[in-house]
Scaffold this motif. Structure first.
Motif, PDB file in Angstrom:
ATOM      1  N   SER A  71       0.826  -1.206   0.000  1.00 32.65           N
ATOM      2  CA  SER A  71       0.000   0.000   0.000  1.00 32.65           C
ATOM      3  C   SER A  71       0.863   1.260   0.000  1.00 32.65           C
ATOM      4  CB  SER A  71      -0.972  -0.005   1.175  1.00 32.65           C
ATOM      5  OG  SER A  71      -0.287  -0.096   2.391  1.00 32.65           O
ATOM      6  N   GLY A  72       2.003   1.224   0.688  1.00 31.86           N
ATOM      7  CA  GLY A  72       2.911   2.373   0.681  1.00 31.86           C
ATOM      8  C   GLY A  72       3.503   2.642  -0.690  1.00 31.86           C
ATOM      9  N   VAL A  73       3.930   1.599  -1.369  1.00 28.47           N
ATOM     10  CA  VAL A  73       4.482   1.764  -2.723  1.00 28.47           C
ATOM     11  C   VAL A  73       3.407   2.284  -3.673  1.00 28.47           C
ATOM     12  CG1 VAL A  73       5.361   0.495  -4.731  1.00 28.47           C
ATOM     13  CG2 VAL A  73       6.366   0.112  -2.479  1.00 28.47           C
ATOM     14  N   ALA A  74       2.208   1.735  -3.552  1.00 29.56           N
ATOM     15  CA  ALA A  74       1.120   2.184  -4.430  1.00 29.56           C
ATOM     16  C   ALA A  74       0.794   3.653  -4.181  1.00 29.56           C
ATOM     17  CB  ALA A  74      -0.117   1.326  -4.212  1.00 29.56           C
ATOM     18  N   ALA A  75       0.820   4.061  -2.912  1.00 32.77           N
ATOM     19  CA  ALA A  75       0.445   5.438  -2.577  1.00 32.77           C
ATOM     20  C   ALA A  75       1.559   6.439  -2.844  1.00 32.77           C
ATOM     21  CB  ALA A  75       0.039   5.515  -1.114  1.00 32.77           C
ATOM     22  N   ALA A  80      -0.686   6.538  -7.110  1.00 29.66           N
ATOM     23  CA  ALA A  80      -1.933   5.892  -7.513  1.00 29.66           C
ATOM     24  C   ALA A  80      -3.111   6.576  -6.841  1.00 29.66           C
ATOM     25  CB  ALA A  80      -1.899   4.417  -7.135  1.00 29.66           C
ATOM     26  N   ALA A  81      -4.271   6.397  -7.411  1.00 32.93           N
ATOM     27  CA  ALA A  81      -5.494   6.950  -6.833  1.00 32.93           C
ATOM     28  C   ALA A  81      -5.785   6.246  -5.506  1.00 32.93           C
ATOM     29  CB  ALA A  81      -6.650   6.740  -7.796  1.00 32.93           C
ATOM     30  N   PRO A  82      -6.474   6.923  -4.581  1.00 35.90           N
ATOM     31  CA  PRO A  82      -6.808   6.289  -3.293  1.00 35.90           C
ATOM     32  C   PRO A  82      -7.540   4.958  -3.466  1.00 35.90           C
ATOM     33  CG  PRO A  82      -7.357   8.615  -3.228  1.00 35.90           C
ATOM     34  CD  PRO A  82      -6.936   8.303  -4.639  1.00 35.90           C
ATOM     35  N   THR A  83      -8.365   4.861  -4.483  1.00 39.88           N
ATOM     36  CA  THR A  83      -9.090   3.608  -4.698  1.00 39.88           C
ATOM     37  C   THR A  83      -8.142   2.478  -5.049  1.00 39.88           C
ATOM     38  OG1 THR A  83      -9.504   4.270  -6.994  1.00 39.88           O
ATOM     39  CG2 THR A  83     -11.227   4.742  -5.391  1.00 39.88           C
ATOM     40  N   HIS A  84      -7.103   2.783  -5.802  1.00 31.44           N
ATOM     41  CA  HIS A  84      -6.131   1.744  -6.169  1.00 31.44           C
ATOM     42  C   HIS A  84      -5.306   1.311  -4.966  1.00 31.44           C
ATOM     43  CE1 HIS A  84      -6.426   3.484 -10.458  1.00 31.44           C
ATOM     44  NE2 HIS A  84      -7.270   2.482 -10.318  1.00 31.44           N
ATOM     45  N   VAL A  85      -4.918   2.274  -4.120  1.00 31.68           N
ATOM     46  CA  VAL A  85      -4.147   1.953  -2.922  1.00 31.68           C
ATOM     47  C   VAL A  85      -4.937   1.010  -2.022  1.00 31.68           C
ATOM     48  CG1 VAL A  85      -3.130   2.903  -0.806  1.00 31.68           C
ATOM     49  CG2 VAL A  85      -2.870   4.113  -2.971  1.00 31.68           C
ATOM     50  N   ALA A  86      -6.193   1.346  -1.783  1.00 28.69           N
ATOM     51  CA  ALA A  86      -7.036   0.519  -0.921  1.00 28.69           C
ATOM     52  C   ALA A  86      -7.297  -0.841  -1.542  1.00 28.69           C
ATOM     53  CB  ALA A  86      -8.348   1.239  -0.631  1.00 28.69           C
ATOM     54  N   ILE A  88      -5.349  -2.506  -3.645  1.00 28.28           N
ATOM     55  CA  ILE A  88      -4.112  -3.300  -3.565  1.00 28.28           C
ATOM     56  C   ILE A  88      -3.936  -3.841  -2.158  1.00 28.28           C
ATOM     57  CG2 ILE A  88      -1.584  -3.114  -3.577  1.00 28.28           C
ATOM     58  CD1 ILE A  88      -1.955  -1.191  -6.002  1.00 28.28           C
ATOM     59  N   ASN A  89      -4.147  -2.989  -1.156  1.00 26.79           N
ATOM     60  CA  ASN A  89      -4.007  -3.425   0.228  1.00 26.79           C
ATOM     61  C   ASN A  89      -5.006  -4.532   0.560  1.00 26.79           C
ATOM     62  OD1 ASN A  89      -2.877  -3.124   2.932  1.00 26.79           O
ATOM     63  ND2 ASN A  89      -4.926  -2.436   3.449  1.00 26.79           N
ATOM     64  N   GLY A  90      -6.249  -4.354   0.178  1.00 32.49           N
ATOM     65  CA  GLY A  90      -7.272  -5.374   0.448  1.00 32.49           C
ATOM     66  C   GLY A  90      -6.967  -6.689  -0.233  1.00 32.49           C
TER      67      GLY A  90
END
Length: 117
Positions: A71-75, A80-86, A88-90
């Motif tokens: 999630s850190g790398v994505a953010a 990345a958009a917040p939706t993508h970060v969440a 990926i984490n999920g």
């Protein structure tokens, strides 16, 4: 120790997923940086608590590290958009919980031995 018939690690990892879902739907109007901090922070904190409640600690610690790093790398690495970060984490949490579930057990609570008089 079980909560509603389930182990605490399962509840904590599920809670991290639910918080990620809340970020996915942009509850509170978060921007990408705020969402990244929230998702990564919640994953790290809830994962650390779950690791303390399970044995062996290494399996849950690995799950926590991978989810937090993803999630850190994505953010912060790819903006990345917040939706993508969440999302990926999920996804990472769900896959790792499924893979590692059979390898962890709840920590045994240590209580003082009762003395018979």
């Amino acid at each position: 120790m079980k909560i509603f018939g389930r182990e605490p690690a399962l509840w904590l990892n599920s809670l991290a997923g639910v918080l990620g879902l809340a970020v996915t739907f942009q509850i509170g109007g978060l921007d990408a940086t705020e969402a990244g901090w929230i998702v990564a922070g919640c994953s790290a904190i809830l994962g650390a608590v779950a690791a303390a409640l399970t044995r062996p600690i290494a399996v849950q610690a690995f799950t926590t590290a991978v989810a937090t790093i993803a999630s850190g790398v994505a953010a912060f690495g790819y903006e990345a958009a917040p939706t993508h970060v969440a999302a990926i984490n999920g996804f990472v949490l769900a896959v790792l919980m499924f893979v590692t579930r059979g390898q962890v057990t709840p920590a045994v609570a240590t209580t003082p031995a009762s003395r018979s008089v």
